[in-house]
Design an enzyme around this catalytic site. Structure first.
Site, short mmCIF file in Angstrom:
data_model
loop_
_atom_site.label_atom_id
_atom_site.label_comp_id
_atom_site.label_asym_id
_atom_site.label_seq_id
_atom_site.Cartn_x
_atom_site.Cartn_y
_atom_site.Cartn_z
N TYR A 121 26.19 46.18 58.39
CA TYR A 121 27.49 46.83 58.30
C TYR A 121 28.39 46.50 59.48
O TYR A 121 27.98 46.61 60.63
CB TYR A 121 27.35 48.35 58.18
CG TYR A 121 28.72 48.99 58.02
CD1 TYR A 121 29.42 48.81 56.85
CD2 TYR A 121 29.31 49.69 59.06
CE1 TYR A 121 30.69 49.35 56.69
CE2 TYR A 121 30.58 50.24 58.91
CZ TYR A 121 31.26 50.05 57.71
OH TYR A 121 32.52 50.56 57.56
N THR A 178 31.01 60.31 52.02
CA THR A 178 30.65 58.93 51.73
C THR A 178 29.16 58.69 51.53
O THR A 178 28.75 58.14 50.49
CB THR A 178 31.17 58.02 52.86
OG1 THR A 178 32.59 58.12 52.87
CG2 THR A 178 30.77 56.57 52.65
N HIS A 224 42.94 59.20 55.04
CA HIS A 224 42.70 60.12 56.16
C HIS A 224 43.89 60.13 57.12
O HIS A 224 44.37 61.18 57.52
CB HIS A 224 41.47 59.68 56.97
CG HIS A 224 40.17 60.07 56.33
ND1 HIS A 224 39.78 61.36 56.17
CD2 HIS A 224 39.15 59.31 55.84
CE1 HIS A 224 38.58 61.40 55.59
NE2 HIS A 224 38.19 60.17 55.38
N HIS A 228 38.28 64.88 52.75
CA HIS A 228 37.45 65.15 51.58
C HIS A 228 36.15 65.74 52.08
O HIS A 228 35.91 65.79 53.29
CB HIS A 228 37.20 63.85 50.80
CG HIS A 228 36.66 62.77 51.67
ND1 HIS A 228 35.31 62.61 51.92
CD2 HIS A 228 37.28 61.82 52.43
CE1 HIS A 228 35.15 61.59 52.76
NE2 HIS A 228 36.32 61.10 53.09
N ASP A 260 36.20 52.97 48.76
CA ASP A 260 35.98 54.30 49.32
C ASP A 260 37.24 55.18 49.19
O ASP A 260 38.35 54.74 49.49
CB ASP A 260 35.58 54.16 50.79
CG ASP A 260 34.95 55.42 51.34
OD1 ASP A 260 35.49 56.51 51.11
OD2 ASP A 260 33.89 55.31 51.98
N ASP A 262 33.36 56.95 45.83
CA ASP A 262 32.46 58.04 46.20
C ASP A 262 33.12 59.42 46.09
O ASP A 262 32.46 60.41 45.81
CB ASP A 262 31.93 57.83 47.62
CG ASP A 262 33.03 57.46 48.61
OD1 ASP A 262 34.18 57.21 48.17
OD2 ASP A 262 32.75 57.41 49.82
P1 AMP Z 1 33.89 59.32 55.24
O1 AMP Z 1 34.25 60.01 56.48
O2 AMP Z 1 32.90 60.10 54.45
O3 AMP Z 1 35.08 58.92 54.46
O4 AMP Z 1 33.18 57.96 55.65
C1 AMP Z 1 33.81 56.72 55.56
C2 AMP Z 1 33.32 55.84 56.66
O5 AMP Z 1 31.92 55.58 56.51
C3 AMP Z 1 33.92 54.46 56.66
O6 AMP Z 1 35.23 54.44 57.18
C4 AMP Z 1 32.93 53.69 57.48
O7 AMP Z 1 33.25 53.75 58.84
C5 AMP Z 1 31.61 54.41 57.26
N1 AMP Z 1 30.72 53.54 56.50
C6 AMP Z 1 30.90 53.13 55.25
N2 AMP Z 1 29.89 52.32 54.84
C7 AMP Z 1 29.05 52.22 55.87
C8 AMP Z 1 27.82 51.54 56.07
N3 AMP Z 1 27.27 50.77 55.12
N4 AMP Z 1 27.23 51.68 57.27
C9 AMP Z 1 27.78 52.44 58.22
N5 AMP Z 1 28.95 53.11 58.09
C10 AMP Z 1 29.58 53.01 56.94
ZN ZN Z 2 33.98 57.83 51.46
ZN ZN Z 3 36.69 59.45 54.25
#
Ligand code: AMP
Ligand code: ZN
Ligand code: ZN
Length: 455
Positions: A156, A73, A195, A337, A37, A238
């Site tokens: 998860y 994400t 982050h 992001h 990620d 992503d």
């Molecule tokens: P973002 O804020 O878009 O970077 O989201 C990243 C966060 O999404 C990660 O740190 C996780 O906490 C969450 N995440 C990632 N994969 C999963 C999943 N399969 N189910 C639930 N939460 C997730």
């Molecule tokens: Zn992400």
């Molecule tokens: Zn993030």
């Protein structure tokens, strides 16, 4: 003449291409799709990545992956496995609200199939077409999408170590009763550190070393179990990460009363559900801050492919790179992001390694929606309707011969050199073949009758 040679070479390569692409056999091809990620494309320049480089040297590197808007994400992970833009697969953000049903979605409450059923992810298609899939925490893999989860999956839990996720993947690929041919593997880093500390930080650089060690662990386990030479691996991400600052904050409370709207998503792309007149809310927000674009849903730029879904709210705020939208107060994180997907800082990379992929091949960019038709081709699956284009990614495959710009330049220069050599030889031969004309001796004749010029 030289034009003839170029056309001839291009014709031969096109012919070979057709021949090769029609002979791909997918019967027992294995594919592992991995996401780290928030692995921004330019991170590759920050650290040596000895393990990832091993795969790049013997595989294929895509330097930039154009991801979908919003660069978050859940939308992007679902685009990779469905080949669709967010408006077409329905997972339009990390948090969503559906007005008709009053349902809400978040990363903590993501199990309702309602949110996922507008598309069919590749692991479901793979199973519908007679195979087994495995899901190690890829978003959506622990949800009953179209009443189906992957044949093997993990619920998860962010505290599950990377090594444990890999061990499950290995077990599923080697399962004696029903092995998988397709697996997905997800890891939260380097996003979390990006982050917290920002993409320009020392902490982030250190985390990249750890990410490469993770890749090393995956390689080791694949080698130990004899899978290394048979499993095809795609490592991608992503989205990227932009540097944020507490000096780049947009405070909505300075522009509009909270009673006028609900924020469905927060920042840097805020989905606004007006509680009073839409045009009134729009007017207040549009005059709020020059570092934030404000769109009515119908005016969202077409290039975002982010308009045609009822989960997209009536007003969308998009912050400029590095800016954060809050209601008031400051921010604690140094990276984020979600911004415009045309920004290079939002782009991840892609590395493909394995028997089906080219070795030592590099290209500049592909779209992440094209990864889906690529994977379907590798696995021999019939695609579900999608926005991707196989033609954009076919050159990653070893079975496809592609004439790139350097090849074309090589062909042109090569043909010219041959042509010049042949011409020189012809001129030389012609010179040799022509008999030398002997000098004619001048005959001085007696001409006694001539009158003297001067008397
Ligand atoms: P973002 O804020 O878009 O970077 O989201 C990243 C966060 O999404 C990660 O740190 C996780 O906490 C969450 N995440 C990632 N994969 C999963 C999943 N399969 N189910 C639930 N939460 C997730
Ligand atoms: Zn992400
Ligand atoms: Zn993030």
């Amino acid at each position: 003449m030289s034009i003839f040679w170029i056309y001839f070479m291009l014709f031969v390569s096109a012919f070979l291409e057709c021949l090769c692409s029609s002979t791909t056999n997918n019967s027992d091809v294995k594919l592992l799709l991995v996401s780290f990620d928030g692995f921004r494309a330019s991170y590759l320049e920050l650290y040596a990545f000895p393990n990832l480089q091993k795969m790049i040297t013997s595989g294929t590197l895509v330097k930039h992956v154009n991801n979908v808007f919003v660069t978050k994400t859940f939308p992007n992970h679902y685009s990779i496995v469905t080949g669709r833009f967010a408006e077409s697969h329905g997972v339009v953000a990390n948090t969503m609200y559906d007005t008709a049903t009053n349902k809400s979605f978040s990363t903590f409450e993501d199990k309702d199939p309602f949110w996922w059923n507008e598309a069919t992810p590749i692991w479901v298609t793979n199973q519908q077409q007679g195979h087994k899939s495995g899901g190690a925490m890829w978003p959506g893999t622990d949800v009953f999408i179209h009443n189906t989860t992957p044949s093997y999956y993990l619920n998860y839990n962010y505290s599950t170590p990377f090594s444990k996720r890999v061990d499950h993947i290995i077990e599923w690929f080697t399962n004696s009763t029903g092995p998988i041919n397709f697996g997905t593997l997800y890891w939260e880093e380097p996003d979390s550190t990006g982050h917290r500390s920002g993409p320009d930080s020392k902490e982030l650089k250190n985390k990249l070393k750890e990410v490469d060690n993770n890749i090393g662990y995956l390689i080791d386990q694949l080698q130990k179990t004899g899978l290394w030479n048979t499993v095809n691996i795609i490592i991608t991400s992503d989205h990227g990460m932009a540097q944020c600052s507490d000096k780049k904050v947009i405070q909505l409370d300075n522009c509009i009363g909270r009673g006028n709207y609900t924020r469905v998503t927060n920042s840097p792309v805020a989905a606004i559900l007006p509680l009073s007149d839409v045009n009134y809310v729009y007017k207040l927000l549009s005059n709020c801050d020059t570092h934030m674009k404000v769109y009515l849903k119908e005016d969202i730029p077409d290039r975002f492919h982010y308009k045609h879904n009822k989960r997209i709210q009536p007003i969308l705020l998009v912050a400029d790179e590095g800016w954060t939208i809050v209601q008031n107060g400051s921010i604690t994180q140094l990276g984020d992001h979600g911004y415009d997907n045309a920004l290079p800082s939002m782009h991840p990379l892609l590395v493909a390694y394995g028997p089906v992929f080219k070795r030592g091949y590099k290209i500049n960019s592909i779209n992440n929606i094209d990864i889906y038709p690529l994977m379907c081709r590798v696995l021999g699956l019939k695609e579900e309707p999608n926005n991707g284009t196989f033609g954009n990614v076919r050159c990653l495959l070893a079975s496809e011969s592609c004439v790139g710009l350097p090849d074309v330049i090589g062909i042109v220069i090569g043909s010219l050199m041959i042509l010049i050599t042949v011409l020189c030889l012809l001129i030389l031969l012609k010179k040799r073949a022509t008999p030398r004309r002997a000098f004619a001796r001048l005959q001085l004749q007696d001409d006694d009758d001539d009158d003297p010029l001067i008397d």
